[in-house]
Design a protein around this motif. Structure first.
Motif, PDB file in Angstrom:
ATOM      1  N   ALA A   1       0.929  -1.273   0.082  1.00  0.00           N
ATOM      2  CA  ALA A   1      -0.017   0.227  -0.219  1.00  0.00           C
ATOM      3  C   ALA A   1       0.783   1.333   0.028  1.00  0.00           C
ATOM      4  O   ALA A   1       0.757   2.209  -0.663  1.00  0.00           O
ATOM      5  CB  ALA A   1      -0.925   0.088   1.224  1.00  0.00           C
ATOM      6  N   TRP A   2       1.839   1.098   0.694  1.00  0.00           N
ATOM      7  CA  TRP A   2       2.898   2.383   0.664  1.00  0.00           C
ATOM      8  C   TRP A   2       3.436   2.596  -0.538  1.00  0.00           C
ATOM      9  O   TRP A   2       3.474   3.648  -1.126  1.00  0.00           O
ATOM     10  CB  TRP A   2       3.883   2.022   1.965  1.00  0.00           C
ATOM     11  N   ALA A   3       3.977   1.390  -0.985  1.00  0.00           N
ATOM     12  CA  ALA A   3       4.611   1.649  -2.471  1.00  0.00           C
ATOM     13  C   ALA A   3       3.591   2.171  -3.536  1.00  0.00           C
ATOM     14  O   ALA A   3       3.958   2.918  -4.097  1.00  0.00           O
ATOM     15  CB  ALA A   3       5.104   0.265  -2.810  1.00  0.00           C
ATOM     16  N   LEU A   4       2.471   1.617  -3.636  1.00  0.00           N
ATOM     17  CA  LEU A   4       1.399   2.082  -4.304  1.00  0.00           C
ATOM     18  C   LEU A   4       1.126   3.620  -4.286  1.00  0.00           C
ATOM     19  O   LEU A   4       1.092   4.205  -5.203  1.00  0.00           O
ATOM     20  CB  LEU A   4       0.239   1.193  -4.534  1.00  0.00           C
ATOM     21  N   ALA A   5       1.076   4.190  -2.966  1.00  0.00           N
ATOM     22  CA  ALA A   5       0.714   5.515  -2.765  1.00  0.00           C
ATOM     23  C   ALA A   5       1.840   6.275  -3.282  1.00  0.00           C
ATOM     24  O   ALA A   5       1.584   7.391  -3.674  1.00  0.00           O
ATOM     25  CB  ALA A   5       0.458   5.661  -1.227  1.00  0.00           C
ATOM     26  N   CYS A   6       3.102   5.716  -3.002  1.00  0.00           N
ATOM     27  CA  CYS A   6       4.240   6.457  -3.676  1.00  0.00           C
ATOM     28  C   CYS A   6       4.222   6.693  -5.201  1.00  0.00           C
ATOM     29  O   CYS A   6       4.355   7.834  -5.679  1.00  0.00           O
ATOM     30  CB  CYS A   6       5.659   5.943  -3.477  1.00  0.00           C
ATOM     31  N   CYS A   7       3.835   5.754  -5.875  1.00  0.00           N
ATOM     32  CA  CYS A   7       3.753   5.518  -7.389  1.00  0.00           C
ATOM     33  C   CYS A   7       2.449   6.544  -7.806  1.00  0.00           C
ATOM     34  O   CYS A   7       2.669   7.471  -8.860  1.00  0.00           O
ATOM     35  CB  CYS A   7       3.325   4.240  -7.954  1.00  0.00           C
ATOM     36  N   GLU A   8       1.359   6.438  -6.994  1.00  0.00           N
ATOM     37  CA  GLU A   8       0.142   7.318  -7.439  1.00  0.00           C
ATOM     38  C   GLU A   8       0.437   8.639  -7.161  1.00  0.00           C
ATOM     39  O   GLU A   8       0.154   9.679  -7.812  1.00  0.00           O
ATOM     40  CB  GLU A   8      -0.986   6.918  -6.654  1.00  0.00           C
ATOM     41  N   THR A   9       1.182   9.145  -6.272  1.00  0.00           N
ATOM     42  CA  THR A   9       1.340  10.474  -5.692  1.00  0.00           C
ATOM     43  C   THR A   9       2.397  11.026  -6.342  1.00  0.00           C
ATOM     44  O   THR A   9       2.080  12.352  -6.968  1.00  0.00           O
ATOM     45  CB  THR A   9       1.651  10.799  -4.080  1.00  0.00           C
ATOM     46  N   LEU A  10       3.269  10.456  -7.039  1.00  0.00           N
ATOM     47  CA  LEU A  10       4.364  10.975  -7.854  1.00  0.00           C
ATOM     48  C   LEU A  10       3.606  11.083  -9.265  1.00  0.00           C
ATOM     49  O   LEU A  10       4.186  12.192  -9.704  1.00  0.00           O
ATOM     50  CB  LEU A  10       5.517   9.961  -8.014  1.00  0.00           C
ATOM     51  N   GLU A  11       3.118  10.248  -9.588  1.00  0.00           N
ATOM     52  CA  GLU A  11       2.374  10.256 -11.185  1.00  0.00           C
ATOM     53  C   GLU A  11       1.515  11.563 -11.151  1.00  0.00           C
ATOM     54  O   GLU A  11       1.156  12.360 -12.294  1.00  0.00           O
ATOM     55  CB  GLU A  11       1.873   9.135 -11.596  1.00  0.00           C
ATOM     56  N   ARG A  12       0.638  11.859  -9.983  1.00  0.00           N
ATOM     57  CA  ARG A  12      -0.238  13.024  -9.882  1.00  0.00           C
ATOM     58  C   ARG A  12       0.485  14.168  -9.708  1.00  0.00           C
ATOM     59  O   ARG A  12      -0.126  15.252  -9.474  1.00  0.00           O
ATOM     60  CB  ARG A  12      -1.399  12.667  -8.935  1.00  0.00           C
ATOM     61  N   HIS A  13       1.843  14.283  -9.244  1.00  0.00           N
ATOM     62  CA  HIS A  13       2.564  15.578  -8.941  1.00  0.00           C
ATOM     63  C   HIS A  13       1.830  16.091  -7.466  1.00  0.00           C
ATOM     64  O   HIS A  13       1.764  17.152  -7.358  1.00  0.00           O
ATOM     65  CB  HIS A  13       2.631  16.356 -10.107  1.00  0.00           C
ATOM     66  N   ASP A  14       1.522  14.999  -6.593  1.00  0.00           N
ATOM     67  CA  ASP A  14       0.992  15.486  -5.523  1.00  0.00           C
ATOM     68  C   ASP A  14       2.052  15.400  -4.270  1.00  0.00           C
ATOM     69  O   ASP A  14       2.255  14.406  -3.868  1.00  0.00           O
ATOM     70  CB  ASP A  14      -0.250  14.331  -5.092  1.00  0.00           C
ATOM     71  N   LEU A  15       2.748  16.649  -4.330  1.00  0.00           N
ATOM     72  CA  LEU A  15       3.834  16.998  -3.351  1.00  0.00           C
ATOM     73  C   LEU A  15       3.506  16.451  -1.869  1.00  0.00           C
ATOM     74  O   LEU A  15       4.199  15.929  -1.188  1.00  0.00           O
ATOM     75  CB  LEU A  15       4.168  18.549  -3.442  1.00  0.00           C
ATOM     76  N   TYR A  16       2.413  17.323  -1.451  1.00  0.00           N
ATOM     77  CA  TYR A  16       2.055  16.977  -0.200  1.00  0.00           C
ATOM     78  C   TYR A  16       1.705  15.383   0.151  1.00  0.00           C
ATOM     79  O   TYR A  16       2.158  14.825   1.114  1.00  0.00           O
ATOM     80  CB  TYR A  16       0.638  17.546   0.368  1.00  0.00           C
ATOM     81  N   GLY A  17       0.850  14.731  -0.539  1.00  0.00           N
ATOM     82  CA  GLY A  17       0.699  13.360  -0.559  1.00  0.00           C
ATOM     83  C   GLY A  17       2.079  12.489  -0.743  1.00  0.00           C
ATOM     84  O   GLY A  17       2.092  11.593   0.221  1.00  0.00           O
TER      85      GLY A  17
END
Length: 135
Positions: free
Chosen positions: A9-25
């Motif tokens: 879940a942590w790894a997936l969240a890292c991928c998703e937030t990077l691809e959305r350019h969600d700096l805070y997330g």
């Protein structure tokens, strides 16, 4: 959730937030006490250095995708998980970069699992961890 599910879940969240350019997330997945080892010419990278680097990457669009192959996940305690993984980054020129990693996640006081340590493994460490073929 078990240790493997938490790490996934942590790894997936890292991928998703990077691809959305969600700096805070994205940065919320890193502890304020995080330390990163194994980068060329740097002894250790802290949260503020990492934040600045991610801000620059997002602004310039230099990293377009991120994925992980999780290898070995071990719960050290109820609030500490260690895992090895291969990290795959794709830059805006289409170049793919691979980094064998050791990641330590801690469940912090607010209940969020965050990276408190990451180490880019050298060739021998990556081989010992089963992340690259021994030749």
């Amino acid at each position: 959730m078990n240790a493997g599910e938490i790490a996934e879940a942590w790894a997936l969240a890292c991928c998703e937030t990077l691809e959305r350019h969600d700096l805070y997330g994205h940065m919320n997945l890193k502890s304020r006490q995080v330390q990163v080892f194994g980068l060329a010419d740097l002894d250790v990278v802290n949260y503020n250095f990492w934040l600045k680097q991610v801000q620059e990457q997002f602004a310039a669009g230099t990293v377009t995708s991120l994925s992980y192959y999780l290898n070995s996940v071990k719960a050290e305690s109820d609030s500490l998980i260690k895992f090895t993984a291969m990290e795959y980054l794709t830059d805006n020129a289409g170049e793919k970069h691979e980094n064998p990693l050791l990641v330590v996640l801690a469940k912090e006081e607010d209940g969020v699992w965050r990276a408190i340590e990451e180490k880019i493994l050298d060739k021998e460490e990556a081989q010992a961890a089963g992340l690259i073929n021994m030749h």
